[in-house]
Design a protein around this motif. Structure first.
Motif, PDB file in Angstrom:
ATOM      1  N   GLN A  82     -11.497  45.462  58.357  1.00 61.28           N
ATOM      2  CA  GLN A  82     -10.527  44.403  58.126  1.00 61.28           C
ATOM      3  C   GLN A  82     -10.487  44.065  56.635  1.00 61.28           C
ATOM      4  O   GLN A  82     -11.517  44.074  55.949  1.00 61.28           O
ATOM      5  CB  GLN A  82     -10.922  43.147  58.906  1.00 61.28           C
ATOM      6  CG  GLN A  82     -10.799  43.275  60.414  1.00 61.28           C
ATOM      7  CD  GLN A  82      -9.366  43.272  60.886  1.00 61.28           C
ATOM      8  OE1 GLN A  82      -8.468  42.794  60.208  1.00 61.28           O
ATOM      9  NE2 GLN A  82      -9.142  43.804  62.084  1.00 61.28           N
ATOM     10  N   GLU A  83      -9.289  43.778  56.175  1.00 62.87           N
ATOM     11  CA  GLU A  83      -9.145  43.355  54.784  1.00 62.87           C
ATOM     12  C   GLU A  83     -10.042  42.149  54.514  1.00 62.87           C
ATOM     13  O   GLU A  83     -10.096  41.203  55.313  1.00 62.87           O
ATOM     14  CB  GLU A  83      -7.685  42.997  54.512  1.00 62.87           C
ATOM     15  CG  GLU A  83      -7.409  42.569  53.085  1.00 62.87           C
ATOM     16  CD  GLU A  83      -5.941  42.255  52.848  1.00 62.87           C
ATOM     17  OE1 GLU A  83      -5.142  42.400  53.799  1.00 62.87           O
ATOM     18  OE2 GLU A  83      -5.601  41.853  51.725  1.00 62.87           O
ATOM     19  N   GLY A  84     -10.745  42.201  53.422  1.00 64.81           N
ATOM     20  CA  GLY A  84     -11.635  41.114  53.053  1.00 64.81           C
ATOM     21  C   GLY A  84     -13.088  41.336  53.470  1.00 64.81           C
ATOM     22  O   GLY A  84     -13.992  40.713  52.905  1.00 64.81           O
TER      23      GLY A  84
ATOM     24  N   PRO B 136      -6.437  46.579  50.764  1.00 59.90           N
ATOM     25  CA  PRO B 136      -5.599  47.708  51.222  1.00 59.90           C
ATOM     26  C   PRO B 136      -5.605  48.884  50.259  1.00 59.90           C
ATOM     27  O   PRO B 136      -5.541  50.041  50.689  1.00 59.90           O
ATOM     28  CB  PRO B 136      -4.206  47.063  51.337  1.00 59.90           C
ATOM     29  CG  PRO B 136      -4.485  45.626  51.634  1.00 59.90           C
ATOM     30  CD  PRO B 136      -5.716  45.291  50.841  1.00 59.90           C
ATOM     31  N   GLY B 137      -5.700  48.611  48.974  1.00 61.13           N
ATOM     32  CA  GLY B 137      -5.737  49.687  47.979  1.00 61.13           C
ATOM     33  C   GLY B 137      -7.002  50.519  48.020  1.00 61.13           C
ATOM     34  O   GLY B 137      -7.083  51.559  47.364  1.00 61.13           O
ATOM     35  N   ASP B 138      -7.978  50.072  48.792  1.00 62.38           N
ATOM     36  CA  ASP B 138      -9.213  50.852  48.934  1.00 62.38           C
ATOM     37  C   ASP B 138      -9.058  51.945  49.993  1.00 62.38           C
ATOM     38  O   ASP B 138      -9.949  52.796  50.125  1.00 62.38           O
ATOM     39  CB  ASP B 138     -10.378  49.944  49.326  1.00 62.38           C
ATOM     40  CG  ASP B 138     -10.714  48.934  48.245  1.00 62.38           C
ATOM     41  OD1 ASP B 138     -11.122  47.801  48.604  1.00 62.38           O
ATOM     42  OD2 ASP B 138     -10.576  49.269  47.049  1.00 62.38           O
ATOM     43  N   SER B 139      -7.979  51.925  50.727  1.00 64.83           N
ATOM     44  CA  SER B 139      -7.745  52.951  51.752  1.00 64.83           C
ATOM     45  C   SER B 139      -7.646  54.318  51.081  1.00 64.83           C
ATOM     46  O   SER B 139      -6.802  54.532  50.212  1.00 64.83           O
ATOM     47  CB  SER B 139      -6.462  52.656  52.525  1.00 64.83           C
ATOM     48  OG  SER B 139      -6.585  51.473  53.295  1.00 64.83           O
TER      49      SER B 139
ATOM     50  N   THR C 273     -15.221  60.751  53.992  1.00 64.33           N
ATOM     51  CA  THR C 273     -14.993  59.707  54.996  1.00 64.33           C
ATOM     52  C   THR C 273     -13.669  59.044  54.690  1.00 64.33           C
ATOM     53  O   THR C 273     -13.417  58.647  53.553  1.00 64.33           O
ATOM     54  CB  THR C 273     -16.099  58.632  54.959  1.00 64.33           C
ATOM     55  OG1 THR C 273     -17.329  59.199  55.374  1.00 64.33           O
ATOM     56  CG2 THR C 273     -15.753  57.460  55.867  1.00 64.33           C
ATOM     57  N   ARG C 274     -12.839  58.916  55.722  1.00 64.56           N
ATOM     58  CA  ARG C 274     -11.554  58.236  55.535  1.00 64.56           C
ATOM     59  C   ARG C 274     -11.744  56.753  55.824  1.00 64.56           C
ATOM     60  O   ARG C 274     -12.180  56.377  56.922  1.00 64.56           O
ATOM     61  CB  ARG C 274     -10.490  58.809  56.458  1.00 64.56           C
ATOM     62  CG  ARG C 274      -9.120  58.138  56.280  1.00 64.56           C
ATOM     63  CD  ARG C 274      -8.048  58.843  57.076  1.00 64.56           C
ATOM     64  NE  ARG C 274      -7.892  60.239  56.680  1.00 64.56           N
ATOM     65  CZ  ARG C 274      -7.231  60.647  55.620  1.00 64.56           C
ATOM     66  NH1 ARG C 274      -6.636  59.761  54.841  1.00 64.56           N
ATOM     67  NH2 ARG C 274      -7.135  61.933  55.339  1.00 64.56           N
ATOM     68  N   LEU C 275     -11.424  55.942  54.836  1.00 65.67           N
ATOM     69  CA  LEU C 275     -11.506  54.483  54.991  1.00 65.67           C
ATOM     70  C   LEU C 275     -10.099  53.934  55.198  1.00 65.67           C
ATOM     71  O   LEU C 275      -9.209  54.165  54.374  1.00 65.67           O
ATOM     72  CB  LEU C 275     -12.144  53.855  53.744  1.00 65.67           C
ATOM     73  CG  LEU C 275     -12.193  52.323  53.718  1.00 65.67           C
ATOM     74  CD1 LEU C 275     -13.127  51.802  54.810  1.00 65.67           C
ATOM     75  CD2 LEU C 275     -12.653  51.816  52.351  1.00 65.67           C
ATOM     76  N   SER C 276      -9.912  53.227  56.290  1.00 63.57           N
ATOM     77  CA  SER C 276      -8.627  52.581  56.579  1.00 63.57           C
ATOM     78  C   SER C 276      -8.831  51.081  56.583  1.00 63.57           C
ATOM     79  O   SER C 276      -9.715  50.575  57.289  1.00 63.57           O
ATOM     80  CB  SER C 276      -8.091  53.033  57.943  1.00 63.57           C
ATOM     81  OG  SER C 276      -7.793  54.402  57.938  1.00 63.57           O
ATOM     82  N   VAL C 277      -8.034  50.392  55.786  1.00 65.44           N
ATOM     83  CA  VAL C 277      -8.153  48.946  55.691  1.00 65.44           C
ATOM     84  C   VAL C 277      -7.042  48.301  56.510  1.00 65.44           C
ATOM     85  O   VAL C 277      -5.858  48.577  56.294  1.00 65.44           O
ATOM     86  CB  VAL C 277      -8.081  48.482  54.226  1.00 65.44           C
ATOM     87  CG1 VAL C 277      -8.224  46.968  54.142  1.00 65.44           C
ATOM     88  CG2 VAL C 277      -9.158  49.173  53.402  1.00 65.44           C
ATOM     89  N   ILE C 278      -7.436  47.458  57.432  1.00 65.29           N
ATOM     90  CA  ILE C 278      -6.489  46.802  58.337  1.00 65.29           C
ATOM     91  C   ILE C 278      -6.144  45.440  57.763  1.00 65.29           C
ATOM     92  O   ILE C 278      -7.023  44.600  57.563  1.00 65.29           O
ATOM     93  CB  ILE C 278      -7.114  46.660  59.731  1.00 65.29           C
ATOM     94  CG1 ILE C 278      -7.543  48.033  60.260  1.00 65.29           C
ATOM     95  CG2 ILE C 278      -6.113  45.995  60.695  1.00 65.29           C
ATOM     96  CD1 ILE C 278      -8.455  47.955  61.448  1.00 65.29           C
ATOM     97  N   ALA C 279      -4.870  45.247  57.491  1.00 63.34           N
ATOM     98  CA  ALA C 279      -4.418  43.982  56.884  1.00 63.34           C
ATOM     99  C   ALA C 279      -4.432  42.841  57.902  1.00 63.34           C
ATOM    100  O   ALA C 279      -4.305  43.072  59.110  1.00 63.34           O
ATOM    101  CB  ALA C 279      -3.034  44.154  56.303  1.00 63.34           C
TER     102      ALA C 279
END
Lengths: 112, 116
Positions: free
Chosen positions: A14-16, A82-85, A106-112
């Motif tokens: 999650q974002e943050g 989000p820019g860390d995705s 590793t793929r990092l997905s940031v959920i807004a």
């Protein structure tokens, strides 16, 4: 043979929140490690590095931890944005004249 | 300053044709590397140049692949008689190759090769 691997191929946060990306290496002679970030359609970008005489190094919102006892490297990202995705690669260097050995990523997905 | 540049950014070719990919490293960097990255995968080392030493070609997958570097400047990666499995992004990196073994590599944006 010697290799650098990753425990988690994908990570959603999650974002943050803080993110932790892990990497295992098998060559005890490795003395230099780097984390790279690769955004879609771009080449890998240097994030932070650490030498084997250190166990922690901090950058801007990122911290790399090195545990030589268990041959483990981690990248911590504080307050993930989000820019860390991206895909994150660890890499090791274990000789004066050989190239870096890269982990699988590793793929990092940031959920807004 | 300028980073590593690569050209072309995209290349579409037909099976059996030869292709040349170009890399311009960061000025003053003595080491230059080529990698291949298939879709969704990691980095596969191909070849490494260090100053005037003989290149490390241990990663080249077949004799269809070759690379040259003029001094400490431009490098070209040539793939002869391309096959569909050669389709990938080809990344170039350079480093200052600090004494003591640290090898901080800086990457170009890559060339996306598609073999039809």
């Amino acid at each position: 043979g010697e290799s650098v691997g990753l425990h988690l191929p994908t990570l959603s946060v999650q974002e943050g929140d803080n993110s932790i990306i892990n990497c295992a290496y098998s060559n005890s002679a490795s003395d230099y490690f780097i984390w790279y970030k690769q955004e879609s359609g771009k080449g890998p970008q240097f994030i932070i590095d650490i030498r084997s005489n250190m166990d922690k190094r901090q950058g801007q919102r990122v911290t790399v931890l090195l545990n030589k006892t268990v041959k483990h490297l981690s990248l911590q990202i504080a307050a993930t944005q989000p820019g860390d995705s991206a895909v994150y690669f660890c890499a090791e260097n274990y000789s004066g004249n050989t190239p870096l050995v890269f982990g699988k990523g590793t793929r990092l997905s940031v959920i807004a | 300053g300028a980073g590593v540049s690569q050209s072309p950014s995209n290349k579409v070719t037909e099976k059996g044709k030869d292709v040349e990919l170009r890399c311009d490293p960061i000025s003053g960097h003595t080491a230059l590397y080529w990698y291949r990255q298939r879709l969704g995968q990691g980095l596969e080392f191909l070849i490494y140049f260090q100053g005037n030493s003989a290149p490390d070609k241990s990663g080249l997958p077949s004799d269809r692949f070759s690379a040259e570097r003029t001094g400490e400047s431009v490098s070209t990666l040539t793939i002869q008689r391309t096959q569909q499995e050669d389709s990938a992004v080809y990344l170039c990196a350079s480093s200052r190759r600090v004494a003591g073994g640290r090898d901080t590599q800086y990457f170009g944006p890559g060339t996306r090769l598609t073999v039809l």
